[in-house]
Write a protein that holds these residues in place. Structure first.
Motif, PDB file in Angstrom:
ATOM      1  N   ASN A  50       0.817  -1.215   0.000  1.00 17.24           N
ATOM      2  CA  ASN A  50       0.000   0.000   0.000  1.00 17.24           C
ATOM      3  C   ASN A  50       0.853   1.268   0.000  1.00 17.24           C
ATOM      4  N   LEU A  51       2.002   1.223   0.662  1.00 17.91           N
ATOM      5  CA  LEU A  51       2.926   2.362   0.596  1.00 17.91           C
ATOM      6  C   LEU A  51       3.449   2.537  -0.830  1.00 17.91           C
ATOM      7  N   ALA A  52       3.779   1.420  -1.478  1.00 15.88           N
ATOM      8  CA  ALA A  52       4.266   1.475  -2.859  1.00 15.88           C
ATOM      9  C   ALA A  52       3.205   2.060  -3.789  1.00 15.88           C
ATOM     10  N   ARG A  53       1.947   1.739  -3.514  1.00 16.79           N
ATOM     11  CA  ARG A  53       0.854   2.296  -4.321  1.00 16.79           C
ATOM     12  C   ARG A  53       0.783   3.814  -4.137  1.00 16.79           C
ATOM     13  N   GLN A  54       1.012   4.277  -2.900  1.00 14.05           N
ATOM     14  CA  GLN A  54       1.006   5.727  -2.654  1.00 14.05           C
ATOM     15  C   GLN A  54       2.170   6.415  -3.355  1.00 14.05           C
ATOM     16  N   VAL A  55       3.324   5.750  -3.405  1.00 15.01           N
ATOM     17  CA  VAL A  55       4.473   6.299  -4.142  1.00 15.01           C
ATOM     18  C   VAL A  55       4.131   6.408  -5.623  1.00 15.01           C
ATOM     19  N   HIS A  56       3.537   5.342  -6.169  1.00 13.54           N
ATOM     20  CA  HIS A  56       3.175   5.318  -7.594  1.00 13.54           C
ATOM     21  C   HIS A  56       2.206   6.440  -7.942  1.00 13.54           C
ATOM     22  N   ARG A  57       1.326   6.769  -6.992  1.00 19.09           N
ATOM     23  CA  ARG A  57       0.330   7.817  -7.243  1.00 19.09           C
ATOM     24  C   ARG A  57       0.834   9.208  -6.901  1.00 19.09           C
ATOM     25  N   GLY A  58       2.083   9.305  -6.420  1.00 20.51           N
ATOM     26  CA  GLY A  58       2.668  10.598  -6.111  1.00 20.51           C
ATOM     27  C   GLY A  58       2.202  11.195  -4.804  1.00 20.51           C
ATOM     28  N   ILE A  59       1.569  10.372  -3.942  1.00 19.39           N
ATOM     29  CA  ILE A  59       1.080  10.866  -2.648  1.00 19.39           C
ATOM     30  C   ILE A  59       2.232  11.030  -1.666  1.00 19.39           C
ATOM     31  N   ILE A  60       3.181  10.097  -1.695  1.00 17.20           N
ATOM     32  CA  ILE A  60       4.403  10.176  -0.891  1.00 17.20           C
ATOM     33  C   ILE A  60       5.581   9.866  -1.801  1.00 17.20           C
TER      34      ILE A  60
END
Length: 292
Positions: A50-60
């Motif tokens: 889920n963290l990786a998904r946030q990275v992919h979406r530019g959130i973190i």
């Protein structure tokens, strides 16, 4: 930030891993516990995904992800959780299981450790009574999925003191969440309104008013809901929906909260929703297919 620095999370499932995720991103050291190393590892894998998904979406960014993962420790020993500043229980929605967890945790607690439950329906006052510190016990009801949903319901038991409440609110806000105060009545605010709606949608299906697809389409397009109530029930978990309806029915003694017999049958069949592969939809293929 608050004076809380270390946070224990008991339960590495969907909710517990989500709480550990946002707490670690918030800069706190997290100790994640469950009944087995395998469950903890599964929770850690879900957090990383889920963290990786946030990275992919530019959130973190990558550095925030790496720092958050480094802050989370697998805590097989419950004593490691007891040594934290705040211990949050996020186990299955069963009162006896939750009370047992707090009883087992009690011998390991630091003198000033705060206790919280992520329960979505059960009395905070009753859970607090199973501990040695009801004045330092509070409900912190995170919404699912925790990394995306902004709300945390704050529920005080009858004995919860003001400093505990103030620290809990400050802690939730430090995670970027918005808090809403709820009184300690069955299912609080969100689930008092939401889960009976899901139960009524199941009655609508049970009585043949509409099919699964018709009911969900009607509510999405007719009431502008982002997800139909039957799909939402599957996402929450039909066992959890049933548990909350039982708490409402028993706690308020009103027949309008009677769980739909079809909901009971689905749970008895093990068709608990998305996590089980089948609920009101069958998720085992490429696309979900209604089961009725």
């Amino acid at each position: 930030m608050t004076d809380i620095k270390t946070v224990g999370v008991i339960g590495a499932g969907q909710m517990g891993s989500g709480i550990a995720h946002v707490v670690a991103l918030g800069g706190y050291d997290v100790r994640l516990h469950d009944v087995s190393r395998e469950r903890i590892e599964a929770g850690l894998a879900l957090i990383e995904k889920n963290l990786a998904r946030q990275v992919h979406r530019g959130i973190i960014d990558e550095s925030a992800m790496s720092a958050a993962l480094a802050r989370i420790t697998a805590a097989e020993d419950l004593a490691l959780v007891g040594a934290t500043d705040l211990a949050i229980e996020a186990a299955t929605e069963n009162e006896e299981i939750k009370k047992s967890i707090f009883r087992n945790l009690q011998p390991h607690l630091g003198e000033n450790t705060l206790l919280a439950s992520n329960t979505s329906s059960i009395s905070i006052t009753r859970l607090a009574s199973a501990t040695d510190r009801p004045e330092r016990f509070i409900g912190l009801h995170f919404m699912n999925p925790v990394p995306l949903m902004k709300l945390v319901e704050i529920i005080r038991g009858i004995a919860t003191d003001v400093p505990t409440y103030e620290r809990a609110v400050a802690f939730a806000k430090s995670l970027g969440k918005i808090t809403s105060n709820a009184e300690d009545f069955p299912a609080f605010i969100v689930n008092r309104v939401l889960v009976p709606m899901i139960n009524e949608a199941i009655y609508t299906l049970y009585e043949g008013v509409g099919t699964v697809d018709a009911i969900d389409t009607a509510m999405k397009l007719g009431a502008n809901h982002p997800m139909g109530p039957l799909e939402l029930g599957d996402f929450i978990g039909l066992d959890t929906v049933l548990s909350i309806m039982n708490v409402l029915h028993e706690g308020l003694a009103d027949s309008k909260y009677r769980p739909c017999p079809l909901l009971v049958k689905y749970v008895e069949a093990g068709w608990l929703g998305k996590k089980a592969g089948r609920g009101f939809y069958d998720y085992r293929g490429e696309h979900p297919i209604p089961t009725r």
